[in-house]
Design a protein around this motif. Structure first.
Motif, PDB file in Angstrom:
ATOM      1  N   GLY A   1      28.441  56.914  54.081  1.00 40.47           N
ATOM      2  CA  GLY A   1      28.789  58.172  53.941  1.00 40.47           C
ATOM      3  C   GLY A   1      29.150  58.471  52.345  1.00 40.47           C
ATOM      4  O   GLY A   1      29.139  60.106  52.148  1.00 40.47           O
ATOM      5  N   MET A   2      30.769  58.057  52.397  1.00 38.84           N
ATOM      6  CA  MET A   2      31.429  58.924  51.819  1.00 38.84           C
ATOM      7  C   MET A   2      31.018  58.738  50.341  1.00 38.84           C
ATOM      8  O   MET A   2      32.256  59.410  49.351  1.00 38.84           O
ATOM      9  N   ILE A   3      30.975  56.815  49.591  1.00 36.74           N
ATOM     10  CA  ILE A   3      30.519  57.681  47.942  1.00 36.74           C
ATOM     11  C   ILE A   3      29.793  58.523  47.606  1.00 36.74           C
ATOM     12  O   ILE A   3      29.199  59.246  46.907  1.00 36.74           O
ATOM     13  N   SER A   4      28.777  58.646  48.593  1.00 41.53           N
ATOM     14  CA  SER A   4      27.329  59.979  47.839  1.00 41.53           C
ATOM     15  C   SER A   4      27.904  61.190  48.132  1.00 41.53           C
ATOM     16  O   SER A   4      28.110  61.574  47.128  1.00 41.53           O
ATOM     17  N   ALA A   5      28.472  61.370  49.152  1.00 42.32           N
ATOM     18  CA  ALA A   5      29.697  62.430  49.357  1.00 42.32           C
ATOM     19  C   ALA A   5      29.922  63.015  48.092  1.00 42.32           C
ATOM     20  O   ALA A   5      30.668  63.832  48.227  1.00 42.32           O
ATOM     21  N   LEU A   6      31.279  61.571  47.519  1.00 41.08           N
ATOM     22  CA  LEU A   6      31.910  61.992  46.669  1.00 41.08           C
ATOM     23  C   LEU A   6      31.533  62.507  45.064  1.00 41.08           C
ATOM     24  O   LEU A   6      31.738  63.011  44.225  1.00 41.08           O
ATOM     25  N   GLN A   7      29.948  61.744  44.792  1.00 40.79           N
ATOM     26  CA  GLN A   7      29.588  61.137  44.034  1.00 40.79           C
ATOM     27  C   GLN A   7      28.800  62.774  44.097  1.00 40.79           C
ATOM     28  O   GLN A   7      28.222  63.808  42.719  1.00 40.79           O
ATOM     29  N   ALA A   8      28.442  63.229  44.890  1.00 41.53           N
ATOM     30  CA  ALA A   8      27.788  64.931  45.044  1.00 41.53           C
ATOM     31  C   ALA A   8      28.938  65.910  45.370  1.00 41.53           C
ATOM     32  O   ALA A   8      28.494  66.952  45.445  1.00 41.53           O
ATOM     33  N   LYS A   9      30.072  65.671  44.844  1.00 41.66           N
ATOM     34  CA  LYS A   9      30.606  66.259  45.079  1.00 41.66           C
ATOM     35  C   LYS A   9      30.728  67.645  45.893  1.00 41.66           C
ATOM     36  O   LYS A   9      31.455  68.034  46.362  1.00 41.66           O
ATOM     37  N   LYS A  10      30.222  66.601  47.141  1.00 40.49           N
ATOM     38  CA  LYS A  10      30.561  67.304  48.396  1.00 40.49           C
ATOM     39  C   LYS A  10      32.002  67.294  49.347  1.00 40.49           C
ATOM     40  O   LYS A  10      32.601  68.243  50.069  1.00 40.49           O
ATOM     41  N   ILE A  11      32.533  66.641  48.595  1.00 37.37           N
ATOM     42  CA  ILE A  11      34.587  65.770  49.197  1.00 37.37           C
ATOM     43  C   ILE A  11      34.943  66.541  47.846  1.00 37.37           C
ATOM     44  O   ILE A  11      34.884  66.043  46.576  1.00 37.37           O
ATOM     45  N   ASP A  12      36.089  66.175  48.000  1.00 34.14           N
ATOM     46  CA  ASP A  12      37.108  66.601  46.021  1.00 34.14           C
ATOM     47  C   ASP A  12      37.854  65.227  46.435  1.00 34.14           C
ATOM     48  O   ASP A  12      38.791  64.606  45.812  1.00 34.14           O
ATOM     49  N   ALA A  13      38.185  64.220  47.870  1.00 34.71           N
ATOM     50  CA  ALA A  13      38.563  62.741  48.123  1.00 34.71           C
ATOM     51  C   ALA A  13      37.970  61.942  49.305  1.00 34.71           C
ATOM     52  O   ALA A  13      37.672  63.625  50.012  1.00 34.71           O
ATOM     53  N   ALA A  14      38.392  61.037  49.329  1.00 37.37           N
ATOM     54  CA  ALA A  14      38.275  60.445  50.901  1.00 37.37           C
ATOM     55  C   ALA A  14      39.369  59.774  50.707  1.00 37.37           C
ATOM     56  O   ALA A  14      39.585  58.487  49.722  1.00 37.37           O
ATOM     57  N   ILE A  15      40.090  59.775  51.841  1.00 38.01           N
ATOM     58  CA  ILE A  15      40.869  58.597  52.749  1.00 38.01           C
ATOM     59  C   ILE A  15      40.932  58.134  53.701  1.00 38.01           C
ATOM     60  O   ILE A  15      40.304  58.162  54.703  1.00 38.01           O
ATOM     61  N   SER A  16      40.449  56.680  53.695  1.00 32.28           N
ATOM     62  CA  SER A  16      38.949  55.834  55.072  1.00 32.28           C
ATOM     63  C   SER A  16      40.235  54.487  54.580  1.00 32.28           C
ATOM     64  O   SER A  16      38.756  53.526  55.118  1.00 32.28           O
ATOM     65  N   GLY A  17      41.088  54.528  54.315  1.00 35.61           N
ATOM     66  CA  GLY A  17      41.019  52.493  53.895  1.00 35.61           C
ATOM     67  C   GLY A  17      40.276  52.128  52.870  1.00 35.61           C
ATOM     68  O   GLY A  17      39.645  50.746  53.318  1.00 35.61           O
ATOM     69  N   MET A  18      39.818  52.745  52.474  1.00 30.64           N
ATOM     70  CA  MET A  18      38.077  52.060  51.138  1.00 30.64           C
ATOM     71  C   MET A  18      39.143  51.009  50.422  1.00 30.64           C
ATOM     72  O   MET A  18      40.140  51.710  50.075  1.00 30.64           O
ATOM     73  N   THR A  19      38.910  50.137  50.011  1.00 32.28           N
ATOM     74  CA  THR A  19      39.407  48.698  48.963  1.00 32.28           C
ATOM     75  C   THR A  19      38.601  49.560  47.398  1.00 32.28           C
ATOM     76  O   THR A  19      37.677  49.768  47.281  1.00 32.28           O
ATOM     77  N   ILE A  20      39.422  49.770  46.714  1.00 32.39           N
ATOM     78  CA  ILE A  20      39.391  49.387  45.391  1.00 32.39           C
ATOM     79  C   ILE A  20      37.923  48.494  45.245  1.00 32.39           C
ATOM     80  O   ILE A  20      39.357  47.094  44.560  1.00 32.39           O
ATOM     81  N   THR A  21      37.554  48.425  44.118  1.00 28.08           N
ATOM     82  CA  THR A  21      36.552  46.978  43.618  1.00 28.08           C
ATOM     83  C   THR A  21      36.080  47.684  42.421  1.00 28.08           C
ATOM     84  O   THR A  21      35.655  49.192  42.679  1.00 28.08           O
ATOM     85  N   PRO A  22      35.904  46.747  41.922  1.00 28.70           N
ATOM     86  CA  PRO A  22      35.433  47.413  40.495  1.00 28.70           C
ATOM     87  C   PRO A  22      33.890  47.586  40.492  1.00 28.70           C
ATOM     88  O   PRO A  22      33.560  48.332  40.535  1.00 28.70           O
ATOM     89  N   LYS A  23      33.032  46.985  41.613  1.00 29.26           N
ATOM     90  CA  LYS A  23      31.637  48.142  41.659  1.00 29.26           C
ATOM     91  C   LYS A  23      31.956  49.033  42.200  1.00 29.26           C
ATOM     92  O   LYS A  23      30.723  49.965  41.851  1.00 29.26           O
ATOM     93  N   ARG A  24      32.234  50.057  42.939  1.00 30.54           N
ATOM     94  CA  ARG A  24      32.981  50.779  43.288  1.00 30.54           C
ATOM     95  C   ARG A  24      33.355  52.233  42.516  1.00 30.54           C
ATOM     96  O   ARG A  24      32.737  53.287  42.500  1.00 30.54           O
ATOM     97  N   LEU A  25      34.201  51.084  41.824  1.00 33.57           N
ATOM     98  CA  LEU A  25      34.305  52.435  40.345  1.00 33.57           C
ATOM     99  C   LEU A  25      33.503  52.186  39.321  1.00 33.57           C
ATOM    100  O   LEU A  25      33.236  53.663  38.463  1.00 33.57           O
ATOM    101  N   LYS A  26      32.412  51.837  39.594  1.00 32.21           N
ATOM    102  CA  LYS A  26      31.329  52.442  38.238  1.00 32.21           C
ATOM    103  C   LYS A  26      30.895  54.149  38.646  1.00 32.21           C
ATOM    104  O   LYS A  26      30.439  54.627  37.704  1.00 32.21           O
ATOM    105  N   THR A  27      30.741  54.264  40.110  1.00 32.07           N
ATOM    106  CA  THR A  27      30.129  55.575  41.023  1.00 32.07           C
ATOM    107  C   THR A  27      31.278  56.149  40.796  1.00 32.07           C
ATOM    108  O   THR A  27      31.271  57.822  41.341  1.00 32.07           O
ATOM    109  N   ILE A  28      32.657  56.003  41.540  1.00 28.64           N
ATOM    110  CA  ILE A  28      33.692  56.976  41.670  1.00 28.64           C
ATOM    111  C   ILE A  28      35.209  56.522  41.095  1.00 28.64           C
ATOM    112  O   ILE A  28      35.215  55.717  40.594  1.00 28.64           O
TER     113      ILE A  28
END
Ligand code: ARG
Length: 266
Positions: A87-114
């Motif tokens: 649920g983290m990426i959608s929470a970030l997109q909706a700006k419900k949270i300021d950041a997420a730290i969760s062993g999250m891999t940087i991927t080109p796909k994710r960089l399209k939305t966050i």
């Protein structure tokens, strides 16, 4: 008397200088475009040793220490919020949270939305199987097998490249390990670092890792796109890399020196 007056003047001037210096040093710690010094940071504490929730509710782990050190060096306070990983990426997109730290891999796909901070950890994918499985030894022996992955992760994308594999998706890591133990799947694609750590401390009994590390990945701190905090987080990360704090935290959790990290990925 004259001399005493002069001394007082000197003291007042020196005091003003000190106060001015403190004010100037503090000015860069104010979070841009916001009156708040609290940052809402999401984490999914099911990912040993990056984020773990102890029985008393306390959050611990590499990511938690790193985020707290970033906050210390930037002058803000972190409010951790537990969220399921998917649920983290959608929470970030909706700006419900300021950041997420969760062993999250940087991927080109994710960089399209966050957005992501500069990489803070080198990781990769591993194959985990039941301890008594001698059939699966590497990537080639996975053809046609039942593989479990965590939804929306690099492991899920990687599994799609295995010919005839039957892929089951799970919301959280611990769930897929349970299915592996139950015999419902033959293998699991998981983060090598976290899994090897869990094996070392015996928190994943009857499971082993086989073959080589399959990918080279880097974790980053995720923020909404155009986050006013990203610059601050990156600056603090650079400070912690340079002043030895990062190495100290890395050694605390992994008992070894950290590898060199790229400054930017994509
Ligand atoms: N590194 C993987 C990813 O970014 C998995 C991370 C899982 N983290 C967690 N806290 N459950 O997709």
């Amino acid at each position: 008397m004259k001399l005493v007056k002069l001394k007082w003047c000197q003291i007042i001037v020196s005091l003003s200088c000190v106060l001015l210096t403190i004010a100037c040093n503090n000015s860069h710690t104010t979070i841009p475009n916001s009156g708040t010094k609290y940052l809402k940071v999401a984490t999914d504490p099911t990912f040993i040793p990056f984020e773990i929730q102890r029985a008393n509710g306390k959050l611990e782990g590499f990511d938690i220490d790193l985020m707290n050190a970033i906050a210390d060096s930037s002058g803000f306070t972190v409010q951790f919020q537990s969220l399921p990983f998917d649920g983290m990426i959608s929470a970030l997109q909706a700006k419900k949270i300021d950041a997420a730290i969760s062993g999250m891999t940087i991927t080109p796909k994710r960089l399209k939305t966050i957005s992501f901070s500069r990489p803070y950890l080198k990781a990769g994918l591993a194959i985990a199987v039941r301890e008594d499985n001698s059939d699966i030894q590497d990537l080639n022996s996975l053809q046609g097998k039942r593989i479990a992955v965590q939804i929306g992760t690099p492991g899920a994308d990687f599994a799609k490249t295995i010919p005839n594999a039957k892929i089951s998706t799970f919301n959280s890591g611990p769930e897929f390990f349970q299915d592996l133990l139950n015999g419902n799947v033959d293998a699991v694609f998981c983060d090598a670092f976290a899994t090897l750590y869990a094996l070392k401390i015996n928190s994943l009994p009857k499971i082993k890792v086989v073959g080589n590390i399959l990918t080279e990945e880097y974790y980053g701190i995720a923020t909404p796109q155009d986050s006013p905090y990203l610059n601050l987080i990156n600056k603090s990360l650079s400070t912690l890399f340079a002043n030895g704090t990062y190495t100290k935290i890395y050694r605390k959790w992994f008992n070894t020196l950290p590898p060199q990290l790229p400054e930017q990925l994509y």
